[in-house]
Design a protein around this motif. Structure first.
Motif, PDB file in Angstrom:
ATOM      1  N   MET A   1     -13.654  21.602  49.898  1.00  0.00           N
ATOM      2  CA  MET A   1     -13.584  22.080  48.510  1.00  0.00           C
ATOM      3  C   MET A   1     -14.561  21.277  47.662  1.00  0.00           C
ATOM      4  O   MET A   1     -14.515  20.058  47.638  1.00  0.00           O
ATOM      5  N   ASP A   2     -15.471  21.990  47.004  1.00  0.00           N
ATOM      6  CA  ASP A   2     -16.491  21.328  46.191  1.00  0.00           C
ATOM      7  C   ASP A   2     -16.226  21.627  44.717  1.00  0.00           C
ATOM      8  O   ASP A   2     -16.529  22.716  44.235  1.00  0.00           O
ATOM      9  N   VAL A   3     -15.640  20.650  44.032  1.00  0.00           N
ATOM     10  CA  VAL A   3     -15.311  20.814  42.611  1.00  0.00           C
ATOM     11  C   VAL A   3     -16.007  19.698  41.841  1.00  0.00           C
ATOM     12  O   VAL A   3     -15.790  18.515  42.105  1.00  0.00           O
ATOM     13  N   GLU A   4     -16.865  20.070  40.902  1.00  0.00           N
ATOM     14  CA  GLU A   4     -17.605  19.076  40.146  1.00  0.00           C
ATOM     15  C   GLU A   4     -16.803  18.473  39.007  1.00  0.00           C
ATOM     16  O   GLU A   4     -17.100  17.382  38.544  1.00  0.00           O
ATOM     17  N   GLY A   5     -15.801  19.177  38.526  1.00  0.00           N
ATOM     18  CA  GLY A   5     -15.017  18.668  37.408  1.00  0.00           C
ATOM     19  C   GLY A   5     -13.839  19.573  37.130  1.00  0.00           C
ATOM     20  O   GLY A   5     -13.552  20.499  37.893  1.00  0.00           O
ATOM     21  N   VAL A   6     -13.128  19.342  36.046  1.00  0.00           N
ATOM     22  CA  VAL A   6     -11.973  20.171  35.700  1.00  0.00           C
ATOM     23  C   VAL A   6     -12.296  20.983  34.465  1.00  0.00           C
ATOM     24  O   VAL A   6     -13.068  20.570  33.594  1.00  0.00           O
ATOM     25  N   ASN A   7     -11.676  22.150  34.389  1.00  0.00           N
ATOM     26  CA  ASN A   7     -11.913  23.068  33.276  1.00  0.00           C
ATOM     27  C   ASN A   7     -11.224  22.559  32.016  1.00  0.00           C
ATOM     28  O   ASN A   7     -10.020  22.325  32.005  1.00  0.00           O
ATOM     29  N   LYS A   8     -12.036  22.379  30.951  1.00  0.00           N
ATOM     30  CA  LYS A   8     -11.505  21.825  29.714  1.00  0.00           C
ATOM     31  C   LYS A   8     -10.434  22.731  29.104  1.00  0.00           C
ATOM     32  O   LYS A   8      -9.399  22.267  28.612  1.00  0.00           O
ATOM     33  N   LYS A   9     -10.650  24.009  29.160  1.00  0.00           N
ATOM     34  CA  LYS A   9      -9.716  24.955  28.553  1.00  0.00           C
ATOM     35  C   LYS A   9      -8.371  24.936  29.282  1.00  0.00           C
ATOM     36  O   LYS A   9      -7.301  24.853  28.654  1.00  0.00           O
ATOM     37  N   LEU A  10      -8.422  24.962  30.622  1.00  0.00           N
ATOM     38  CA  LEU A  10      -7.175  24.892  31.388  1.00  0.00           C
ATOM     39  C   LEU A  10      -6.484  23.542  31.197  1.00  0.00           C
ATOM     40  O   LEU A  10      -5.256  23.461  31.151  1.00  0.00           O
ATOM     41  N   LEU A  11      -7.305  22.505  31.087  1.00  0.00           N
ATOM     42  CA  LEU A  11      -6.749  21.159  30.888  1.00  0.00           C
ATOM     43  C   LEU A  11      -5.980  21.085  29.565  1.00  0.00           C
ATOM     44  O   LEU A  11      -4.874  20.538  29.501  1.00  0.00           O
ATOM     45  N   ASP A  12      -6.559  21.679  28.507  1.00  0.00           N
ATOM     46  CA  ASP A  12      -5.879  21.661  27.205  1.00  0.00           C
ATOM     47  C   ASP A  12      -4.567  22.419  27.260  1.00  0.00           C
ATOM     48  O   ASP A  12      -3.554  22.001  26.666  1.00  0.00           O
ATOM     49  N   GLU A  13      -4.565  23.542  27.979  1.00  0.00           N
ATOM     50  CA  GLU A  13      -3.340  24.338  28.074  1.00  0.00           C
ATOM     51  C   GLU A  13      -2.244  23.581  28.828  1.00  0.00           C
ATOM     52  O   GLU A  13      -1.061  23.639  28.455  1.00  0.00           O
ATOM     53  N   LEU A  14      -2.627  22.879  29.884  1.00  0.00           N
ATOM     54  CA  LEU A  14      -1.639  22.096  30.629  1.00  0.00           C
ATOM     55  C   LEU A  14      -1.069  20.963  29.754  1.00  0.00           C
ATOM     56  O   LEU A  14       0.132  20.672  29.789  1.00  0.00           O
ATOM     57  N   GLU A  15      -1.939  20.334  28.967  1.00  0.00           N
ATOM     58  CA  GLU A  15      -1.469  19.278  28.071  1.00  0.00           C
ATOM     59  C   GLU A  15      -0.535  19.838  27.006  1.00  0.00           C
ATOM     60  O   GLU A  15       0.465  19.191  26.642  1.00  0.00           O
ATOM     61  N   GLU A  16      -0.844  21.030  26.494  1.00  0.00           N
ATOM     62  CA  GLU A  16       0.025  21.663  25.499  1.00  0.00           C
ATOM     63  C   GLU A  16       1.399  21.976  26.094  1.00  0.00           C
ATOM     64  O   GLU A  16       2.406  21.997  25.388  1.00  0.00           O
ATOM     65  N   MET A  17       1.433  22.213  27.392  1.00  0.00           N
ATOM     66  CA  MET A  17       2.705  22.499  28.065  1.00  0.00           C
ATOM     67  C   MET A  17       3.500  21.222  28.348  1.00  0.00           C
ATOM     68  O   MET A  17       4.624  21.277  28.820  1.00  0.00           O
ATOM     69  N   GLY A  18       2.901  20.074  28.054  1.00  0.00           N
ATOM     70  CA  GLY A  18       3.647  18.826  28.171  1.00  0.00           C
ATOM     71  C   GLY A  18       3.322  17.977  29.379  1.00  0.00           C
ATOM     72  O   GLY A  18       3.981  16.958  29.616  1.00  0.00           O
ATOM     73  N   PHE A  19       2.301  18.374  30.142  1.00  0.00           N
ATOM     74  CA  PHE A  19       1.951  17.583  31.320  1.00  0.00           C
ATOM     75  C   PHE A  19       1.036  16.426  30.916  1.00  0.00           C
ATOM     76  O   PHE A  19       0.108  16.596  30.122  1.00  0.00           O
ATOM     77  N   PRO A  20       1.249  15.230  31.485  1.00  0.00           N
ATOM     78  CA  PRO A  20       0.375  14.092  31.198  1.00  0.00           C
ATOM     79  C   PRO A  20      -1.060  14.395  31.626  1.00  0.00           C
ATOM     80  O   PRO A  20      -1.291  15.137  32.590  1.00  0.00           O
ATOM     81  N   LEU A  21      -2.010  13.777  30.934  1.00  0.00           N
ATOM     82  CA  LEU A  21      -3.425  14.052  31.200  1.00  0.00           C
ATOM     83  C   LEU A  21      -3.812  13.751  32.648  1.00  0.00           C
ATOM     84  O   LEU A  21      -4.458  14.601  33.287  1.00  0.00           O
ATOM     85  N   PRO A  22      -3.444  12.592  33.207  1.00  0.00           N
ATOM     86  CA  PRO A  22      -3.854  12.336  34.601  1.00  0.00           C
ATOM     87  C   PRO A  22      -3.310  13.376  35.573  1.00  0.00           C
ATOM     88  O   PRO A  22      -4.015  13.840  36.470  1.00  0.00           O
ATOM     89  N   ARG A  23      -2.031  13.759  35.374  1.00  0.00           N
ATOM     90  CA  ARG A  23      -1.413  14.744  36.272  1.00  0.00           C
ATOM     91  C   ARG A  23      -2.089  16.095  36.133  1.00  0.00           C
ATOM     92  O   ARG A  23      -2.343  16.794  37.130  1.00  0.00           O
TER      93      ARG A  23
END
Length: 317
Positions: A1-23
């Motif tokens: 699996m070749d992933v250069e980084g994480v999607n900022k938009k999905l990351l913001d949505e996960l944080e809004e749902m209450g998940f810690p940033l590292p997780r």
């Protein structure tokens, strides 16, 4: 699996749902940024991983062209809610355990401190007893030496006067004594009583009187004792030096440290000092110097300085 980084938009949505940033970042990275639902499913599958809340070293990609709102099913939302509640519960339990551990550690440290303090106090008590025993033995030797000297001087005076010499038993009983009925010394307060027959005990009683009558001013009392010790040691080290055998009563340092206590002056008089020139000076005639007396005076002063209970518990330390 070749992933250069994480999607900022999905990351913001996960944080809004209450998940810690590292997780959230780990979930997106290891799920390939495929979708919000895949990220949540990854969290569910790996929530017990020991490193799940460690920040991964991956960049955050900002995809401006992706403006569509990610679809999340009700089931995934419910799963996310359960995960958040579980995480909060786990954190709360960990906080309780941590507080309990800290309290146990505080109690354990307190017990160890008390035990160490008790051991130190017992050690200090034994050291003090040993010191007092050694001082008593030294005082007894000095007292015996003074007694023999008094006997010798008396016999010598009787010889000069042509009187018959007394036998040893007679000399022992005729040693100058202070009445056993607690006769008061001249210059001492009514509370200063004498229970012994030697100059050493009279010196000790002077210091006890100072300590008993100035219980609330320990600093000045200790300073007076230390100053007296300096005078005594100076004379003992160089008895031929005139300046050590003469004290001006009006000297500011002497008045402030020793002169304010009548028994401090009396102590020096017992060492052999005499008031001369209408009381302006205390002078020790060279022929009056007695090393045994000054050695005993030094021992008594040292005991008074180092023993915190000197003169406070009773009249017989």
């Amino acid at each position: 699996m070749d992933v250069e980084g994480v999607n900022k938009k999905l990351l913001d949505e996960l944080e809004e749902m209450g998940f810690p940033l590292p997780r959230a970042m780990r979930a997106l990275y290891y799920s390939g940024n495929s979708s919000l639902e895949d990220a949540i499913n990854w969290i569910v599958d790996h929530e017990d991983d020991p490193d799940i809340d460690q920040m991964p070293s991956v960049p955050v990609k900002i995809e401006i062209e992706d403006s569509e709102v990610s679809f999340v099913s009700e089931q995934v939302k419910l799963t996310a809610q359960k995960l958040r509640e579980k995480s909060r519960k786990t954190n709360k339990e960990e906080d309780v355990k941590s507080a309990s551990s800290r309290e146990k550690e505080r109690i354990r440290a307190g017990k160890e401190l008390q035990e160490a303090k008790k051991i130190a106090e017992e050690s200090e008590r034994k050291r003090y007893i040993a010191l007092r025993k050694a001082e008593k033995e030294e005082e007894n030797r000095a007292r015996e030496k003074i007694r023999k000297k008094l006997q010798h001087d008396k016999a010598e005076r009787r010889g000069k006067l042509g009187l018959p010499l007394q036998n040893h038993a007679s000399l022992t009983t005729s040693t100058p004594t202070v009445q056993e009925n607690k006769k008061m010394l001249p210059g001492m307060s009514t509370e200063v009583r004498v229970n012994s027959t030697t100059k050493v005990d009279l010196m000790r009683e002077c210091l006890r009187s100072i300590r008993r009558h100035n219980k609330d001013d320990g600093f000045k009392v200790k300073r007076a004792f230390e100053t007296l010790l300096i005078y005594v040691r100076n004379v003992a080290r160089d008895p031929d030096e005139d300046k050590f055998r003469k004290i001006r009563m009006s000297n500011p340092a002497f008045k402030e440290r020793v002169g304010i206590y009548e028994q401090g002056v009396k102590f020096l008089e017992l060492c052999g000092f005499e008031r001369v020139e209408d009381g302006k000076y205390l002078v020790l005639p060279r022929e009056m110097f007695d090393m045994a007396v000054f050695k005993s005076a030094g021992n008594i002063l040292q005991s008074a300085i180092t023993n915190p209970f000197f003169g406070l518990l009773s009249t017989q330390e």
